[in-house]
Enzyme design. Structure first.
Site, PDB file in Angstrom:
ATOM      1  N   GLY A 239      27.319  36.121  35.732  1.00 50.82           N
ATOM      2  CA  GLY A 239      28.511  36.033  34.892  1.00 50.82           C
ATOM      3  C   GLY A 239      28.580  36.993  33.724  1.00 50.82           C
ATOM      4  N   GLY A 276      25.574  39.891  39.197  1.00 45.06           N
ATOM      5  CA  GLY A 276      26.150  40.758  40.217  1.00 45.06           C
ATOM      6  C   GLY A 276      26.857  41.912  39.535  1.00 45.06           C
ATOM      7  N   ARG A 277      27.973  41.567  38.870  1.00 46.60           N
ATOM      8  CA  ARG A 277      28.796  42.586  38.227  1.00 46.60           C
ATOM      9  C   ARG A 277      28.021  43.399  37.195  1.00 46.60           C
ATOM     10  NH1 ARG A 277      34.296  41.554  37.727  1.00 46.60           N
ATOM     11  NH2 ARG A 277      33.770  39.347  37.857  1.00 46.60           N
ATOM     12  N   ARG A 313      41.145  44.042  43.344  1.00 41.37           N
ATOM     13  CA  ARG A 313      41.087  43.353  42.053  1.00 41.37           C
ATOM     14  C   ARG A 313      42.380  43.446  41.225  1.00 41.37           C
ATOM     15  NH1 ARG A 313      37.958  44.012  38.337  1.00 41.37           N
ATOM     16  NH2 ARG A 313      37.344  41.858  38.041  1.00 41.37           N
ATOM     17  N   TYR A 317      43.814  39.763  40.643  1.00 41.27           N
ATOM     18  CA  TYR A 317      43.554  39.176  39.314  1.00 41.27           C
ATOM     19  C   TYR A 317      44.322  39.873  38.191  1.00 41.27           C
ATOM     20  CZ  TYR A 317      39.189  38.117  41.900  1.00 41.27           C
ATOM     21  OH  TYR A 317      38.255  37.750  42.826  1.00 41.27           O
ATOM     22  N   CYS A 342      52.680  47.770  52.464  1.00 41.59           N
ATOM     23  CA  CYS A 342      54.058  47.272  52.393  1.00 41.59           C
ATOM     24  C   CYS A 342      54.163  45.999  51.575  1.00 41.59           C
ATOM     25  CB  CYS A 342      54.571  47.038  53.804  1.00 41.59           C
ATOM     26  SG  CYS A 342      54.466  48.545  54.757  1.00 41.59           S
ATOM     27  N   TYR A 371      32.566  43.931  43.495  1.00 40.57           N
ATOM     28  CA  TYR A 371      33.784  43.323  44.021  1.00 40.57           C
ATOM     29  C   TYR A 371      34.845  44.378  44.337  1.00 40.57           C
ATOM     30  CZ  TYR A 371      31.178  39.512  41.931  1.00 40.57           C
ATOM     31  OH  TYR A 371      30.169  38.649  41.593  1.00 40.57           O
TER      32      TYR A 371
HETATM   33  N1  LLP Z   1      26.010  33.269  41.163  1.00 46.38           N
HETATM   34  C1  LLP Z   1      26.999  32.561  41.734  1.00 46.38           C
HETATM   35  C2  LLP Z   1      26.713  31.204  42.209  1.00 46.38           C
HETATM   36  C3  LLP Z   1      28.276  33.118  41.863  1.00 46.38           C
HETATM   37  O1  LLP Z   1      29.254  32.413  42.416  1.00 46.38           O
HETATM   38  C4  LLP Z   1      28.510  34.433  41.392  1.00 46.38           C
HETATM   39  C5  LLP Z   1      29.829  35.056  41.522  1.00 46.38           C
HETATM   40  C6  LLP Z   1      27.441  35.148  40.817  1.00 46.38           C
HETATM   41  C7  LLP Z   1      26.202  34.523  40.715  1.00 46.38           C
HETATM   42  C8  LLP Z   1      27.583  36.543  40.291  1.00 46.38           C
HETATM   43  O2  LLP Z   1      28.476  36.595  39.242  1.00 46.38           O
HETATM   44  P1  LLP Z   1      28.639  37.937  38.367  1.00 46.38           P
HETATM   45  O3  LLP Z   1      27.326  38.162  37.656  1.00 46.38           O
HETATM   46  O4  LLP Z   1      28.967  39.035  39.288  1.00 46.38           O
HETATM   47  O5  LLP Z   1      29.737  37.633  37.425  1.00 46.38           O
HETATM   48  N2  LLP Z   1      35.751  38.634  42.861  1.00 46.38           N
HETATM   49  C9  LLP Z   1      35.696  38.373  41.437  1.00 46.38           C
HETATM   50  C10 LLP Z   1      34.365  37.822  41.002  1.00 46.38           C
HETATM   51  C11 LLP Z   1      33.960  36.562  41.747  1.00 46.38           C
HETATM   52  C12 LLP Z   1      32.610  36.043  41.336  1.00 46.38           C
HETATM   53  C13 LLP Z   1      32.121  35.026  42.318  1.00 46.38           C
HETATM   54  N3  LLP Z   1      30.852  34.468  42.036  1.00 46.38           N
HETATM   55  C14 LLP Z   1      36.073  39.659  40.696  1.00 46.38           C
HETATM   56  O6  LLP Z   1      36.363  40.658  41.346  1.00 46.38           O
HETATM   57  O7  LLP Z   1      36.105  39.664  39.464  1.00 46.38           O
END
Ligand code: LLP
Length: 413
Positions: A239, A276-277, A313, A317, A342, A371
């Site tokens: 997150g 992740g991000r 994205r 969003y 389209c 993403y």
């Molecule tokens: N752990 C769990 C259980 C998760 O569901 C997620 C992301 C992460 C870790 C990694 O989160 P991060 O560190 O990347 O924030 N498609 C969306 C983001 C969806 C995130 C889903 N879960 C976007 O493009 O912003």
């Protein structure tokens, strides 16, 4: 480190001019910087050194084998959410004992696959899921390690679609339910209660929600640790947000560490993180080529060969991705950057001051490493883009551009 910066008027990915990559591999094209990925991983590792967390890269952010392997080589574990991600992770060389498996809807097939691989633990979202894991483990004659996912009811102040730790979200269970589930799980065969998991949302830009969440579960964790000797892990999820817009302030890592490390240290549990991000987001860009420029009485449209199927994205969003001309150009004007799909929702930017470009010019969308390709589709029967990894002056095509033949593979008429 300068990644995706202008050098002599041309954006470079590390040491490689992006114009060269676009000419060689075509557009739309994803370009990644391996050294950015490495640097992000190590900055997080260093900031959190006092609790030496197991950093499990969240594969969903960017599942490309080369990206996953980059983090594995730095020492990362993986956070997976499907059998497919487990398959990818193992193929990229992951150590199963550093893999955690999340998700509200794991199938028996996925659970058995993960049990056979002896992953570190499942993060479990409901009591029925714990029962299912116990049944699968009995069938295989193995032990399943689990960490219930607590929903701490904290507002991470991010997009509603990526808010996951509030009561109204489908994820996890409140503390009271987790406590009950733990005692149920403790009595189930072939199951070991390994710890607790939470993940409150994505693209969180302040440290307070993280600190609040850790504080909220601290007493509970201490109790569980005393009650269950196998309770050893606290997985604080992912997150951590990144900078998308000029002037935006990303999470300050030292401040993040200052807020969460002391309470984590006091707990004395092994810490797991699932970024992740933060690891991948700013290590990737999407490059597209201008096809047409057209104007009506109210608007100017720049039409690129990239579209919402390539980078969803902005459409999904309303996300902001910085857009720059690959070859530095002087002028700018208000315009919409759109794709050929389209739908009026097919845009990358609306009413934004964009570089003055013409047919054939290259534009680059920043912060597309997480993403981006991961959410690409073949909507409108558009083959998905190629992906290229840059490491210094080296370039490797890490995913071929899909072809029209790929589009119909497996179909019957
Ligand atoms: N752990 C769990 C259980 C998760 O569901 C997620 C992301 C992460 C870790 C990694 O989160 P991060 O560190 O990347 O924030 N498609 C969306 C983001 C969806 C995130 C889903 N879960 C976007 O493009 O912003």
């Amino acid at each position: 480190m300068s990644t995706f910066e202008y050098r002599d008027g041309i954006i470079h990915a590390e040491d490689v001019p992006v114009t060269e990559l676009a000419d060689k591999y075509g557009t739309p094209l994803y370009v990644y910087s391996r050294n950015h990925f490495r640097a992000q991983y190590n900055s997080l590792k260093d900031a959190m050194a006092d609790v030496s967390p197991l950093i499990c890269y969240s594969v969903k952010a960017n599942p490309n084998a080369s990206v996953v392997r980059t983090f594995i080589e730095e020492g990362a574990g993986l956070d997976i959410v499907s059998g497919g991600e487990l398959y990818r992770g193992l193929a990229a060389g992951a150590d199963p004992s550093k893999i955690v498996f999340a998700g509200v809807g794991k199938t028996r097939e996925e659970i058995e696959y993960a049990l056979k691989q002896q992953i570190l633990f499942f993060t479990v979202e409901s009591e029925p899921e714990a029962i299912r894991i116990s049944e699968c483990a009995q069938k295989l004659g193995v032990t399943g390690r689990i960490a219930f996912r607590v929903n701490p009811d904290v507002d991470p102040k991010t997009h509603e679609y990526t808010t996951t730790g509030k009561k109204e979200n489908k994820f996890g269970m409140d503390v009271a339910r987790v406590e009950k589930a733990c005692s149920v799980a403790a009595s189930l065969p072939n199951l070991e209660l390994a710890g607790l998991h939470m993940h409150i949302g994505s693209q969180i830009l302040t440290v307070e929600p993280f600190a609040e969440a850790v504080t909220k579960v601290s007493n509970f964790c201490s109790r569980m640790k005393t009650t269950y000797p196998s309770f050893k892990y606290l997985d604080i999820g992912g997150g951590v947000g990144i900078k998308y817009e000029p002037g935006q302030r990303p999470v300050d890592l030292p401040a993040f560490a200052d807020a969460v490390v002391p309470p984590l240290k006091k707990l004395g549990l092994s810490v797991v993180m699932e970024p992740g991000r933060f690891l991948a987001g700013n290590g990737g860009v999407m490059v597209c080529r201008v096809q047409y420029v057209k104007e009506n009485e109210v608007k100017k449209f720049i039409i690129s060969d990239g579209a919402m199927n390539d980078l969803l994205r902005p459409s999904l969003y309303g996300s902001y991705h910085e857009i720059v001309a690959v070859k530095e150009c002087a002028g700018s004007a208000q315009a919409d950057l759109v794709g050929p799909i389209c739908e009026s929702g097919d845009f990358f930017a609306q009413g934004r001051e964009l570089p003055t470009v013409e047919e054939g010019d290259l534009l680059m969308l920043k912060s597309a490493g997480a993403y981006g390709f991961a959410m690409a589709s073949t909507y409108n029967s558009r083959p998905r883009p190629a992906e290229v990894m840059v490491d210094g002056s080296q370039t490797v095509l890490v995913r071929e551009r899909e072809t029209w033949e790929d589009l119909v593979r497996g179909e019957k008429s």
